[in-house]
Design an enzyme around this catalytic site. Structure first.
Site, short mmCIF file in Angstrom:
data_model
loop_
_atom_site.label_atom_id
_atom_site.label_comp_id
_atom_site.label_asym_id
_atom_site.label_seq_id
_atom_site.Cartn_x
_atom_site.Cartn_y
_atom_site.Cartn_z
N SER A 99 26.36 10.04 16.05
CA SER A 99 26.60 8.96 14.48
C SER A 99 26.56 10.35 13.58
CB SER A 99 24.95 8.89 14.12
OG SER A 99 25.20 8.00 13.19
N ASP B 190 29.43 -1.82 17.09
CA ASP B 190 28.83 -0.60 16.21
C ASP B 190 28.77 -0.84 14.46
OD1 ASP B 190 27.82 1.15 15.17
OD2 ASP B 190 28.69 2.61 16.48
N HIS C 192 24.68 0.67 17.74
CA HIS C 192 25.10 1.74 17.49
C HIS C 192 25.25 2.59 18.81
CE1 HIS C 192 25.86 4.90 14.59
NE2 HIS C 192 24.72 5.57 14.51
#
Length: 524
Positions: free
Chosen positions: A239, A466, A494
């Site tokens: 991320s 995602d 995610h």
């Protein structure tokens, strides 16, 4: 309203407690770390001093930081901890310093390849906690046998000169406030409250608040590489950690070893573009959840997928128009409700929890949705907050991204967000209010693509479903890096590694351990 942090992906509801806060909303948005001798027999040389050849390659003026003696003391459960000294301001290496807290999970194999530094996301998430709590479940036996896993709290986060703003009581009060920024009065109130929070952040945090940008964190990462005696950085970033990693690759291309960037952020996008992309992706994820829910034996939604999405929208609008009290007496408005709603969307393993919370809410009880929001905000059931992620998230973003706080521009953005994501878009708007009165100007004056000239290939991973980092961003980052391979998982939630299928795991493990990069555009 504001963009939710790009969080590390929760594996289960227990893991959500460790994840970064879900939606910064109305906010602006100490364990063991010792200096001592390494005892694992693998780290560093006999004296605990950094390898002289690695220290010799330090940037001018930073030699003492690269050659510092860092030793690791036992901590947690069979882990080791240390603190690493870095400059507060890299432009003034002879000035004030801060310390970066790091935690090591020693390799399980007889002969390790080196260290794998890990950042789980955020910005503002604790890598220390991520390795401590989830290192075993997130990384395969093969990876753990070949690497020491090193989790660290980036500057401004939890144990590393943390951003400090409000007491736990004040955080509860701030989360309960209801705003209507689409009105002039509501926007003025939101701006005033955020200004007051910004002033408290400056007072309680001190000068470090102006130096927690991602470029500075990337420079810390190179110091960490040196003090664990690795000539090349081996790194797994998830991320926001992909933005930190691509920033590092742009600054130190010759120091990149094996770099995994999973759940990629496109560094060429500005704050408003990132927000729009997330709003669309969360809307898409919500539809995927509704479709799945309707196939289950027990689902509170009925009719078509469009009908189900509308039923969720109706509940959100009802709570927004007339906030409800949870069983503990706290008030839940639309923003808090949506904060809870999006937490399970980070991992489809948690969709059943969303079903339970929605079923209760549709019957009038918002307590379960509040609990989800609490988990995302790192609030324990005893009312204590276990991290400063919400504050660090906003503070880092205010330095990394120029944001507009012009009322007309923010209202135009609200309209675009509503059109792109009719159910959730509104709750992503007005992020510019977070930085409108921030005490420090943004360090990164404009977004720019990553520029990588290194010889070591990088692996970028994207997930088709995602919600936080749309899969398109992974393709964009891979193209910008050039010397990279794009790996895509057809799945929901995610990020991919550690929660996807064997195809993803084997491809990543072969890269990290054996140096075999997957073929570009591999789809699992």
């Amino acid at each position: 309203m504001s963009t939710p942090p790009l969080t590390p992906r929760p594996r289960s509801l227990a893991a959500v407690v460790r994840a970064a806060g879900a939606m910064a909303a109305v906010l602006l948005l100490t364990s063991c770390s010792f200096l001592g001798l390494s005892r694992d027999g693998n780290q560093g040389n006999a004296t605990g001093q950094a390898d002289p050849s690695i220290a010799a390659a330090a940037p001018e003026g930073l030699e003492d930081f690269y050659s510092q003696k860092v030793v690791w003391e036992p901590c947690e459960d069979k882990m080791q901890c240390a603190k690493v000294k870095v400059p507060l301001d890299y432009a003034k290496p002879d000035g004030a310093t801060i310390e970066i807290a790091a935690l090591k999970m020693p390799s399980t194999g007889g002969k390790k390849q080196g260290s794998l530094l890990v950042n789980p996301g955020g910005p503002g998430a604790s890598g220390y906690d991520f390795v401590k709590d989830a290192g075993f479940s997130n990384f395969s036996d093969k990876v753990r046998a070949n690497y020491d896993l090193i989790g660290f709290d980036p500057r401004g986060v939890k144990r590393s000169a943390p951003v400090t703003c409000l007491t736990d009581k004040e955080r509860d009060e701030a989360r309960e406030k209801i705003y209507a920024p689409e009105t002039d009065a509501g926007l003025a109130t939101l701006l005033a409250d955020n200004k007051a929070i910004a002033q408290k952040c400056a007072q309680k945090t001190g000068p470090v608040l102006g130096h927690i940008d991602t470029v500075s964190a990337a420079k810390d990462l190179d110091v960490l590489r040196a003090v664990v005696n690795d000539a090349k950085l081996n790194y797994a970033g998830f991320s926001y950690g992909t933005f930190l990693g691509s920033t590092y690759a742009s600054l130190f291309p010759d120091n990149v070893g094996r770099m995994l960037l999973d759940g990629a952020i496109d560094p060429s996008l500005g704050a408003e573009e990132l927000t729009l992309g997330q709003a669309k992706a969360f809307g898409k994820a919500l539809r995927a959840y509704v479709e799945h829910c309707m196939q289950q034996e027990r689902c509170p939604l009925s009719g078509t997928v469009d009908d189900g999405v509308q039923q969720i929208s109706d509940v959100i609008q009802s709570v927004t128009a007339a906030p409800r009290a949870a069983q503990d007496g706290r008030v839940v408005g639309g923003n808090t409700f949506v904060s809870g709603l999006i937490v399970p969307l980070y991992a489809n393993e948690n969709w059943p929890a969303l079903t339970q919370a929605l079923e209760a809410a549709m019957q009038g009880d918002v307590s379960l949705m509040l609990r989800l929001a609490d988990l995302g905000a790192n609030r324990s059931s005893n009312g204590k907050y276990t991290s400063n992620t919400t504050f660090a998230f906003s503070a880092i973003n205010c330095l990394d991204y120029p944001m507009t706080s012009d009322p007309a521009a923010m209202r135009a953005e609200e309209q675009r967000l509503r059109e792109a994501s009719p159910t959730l878009g509104y709750f992503f708007a007005y992020g510019g209010t977070n930085c409108a009165n921030w005490p420090y100007k943004n360090v990164r004056t404009a977004p720019a693509p990553a520029e990588y000239t290194g010889s070591s290939p990088i692996v970028v991973v994207g997930t088709t479903g995602d919600p936080a980092t749309p899969v398109e961003w992974a393709g964009a980052l891979s193209k910008q890096l050039g010397n990279s391979s794009l790996l895509t998982w057809k799945g929901q939630g995610h990020t991919a590694y550690g929660r996807a299928n064997r195809c993803i795991r084997d491809a990543v493990d072969s890269y990290l351990v054996d140096g075999k990069e997957p073929a570009d555009n591999t789809v699992c």
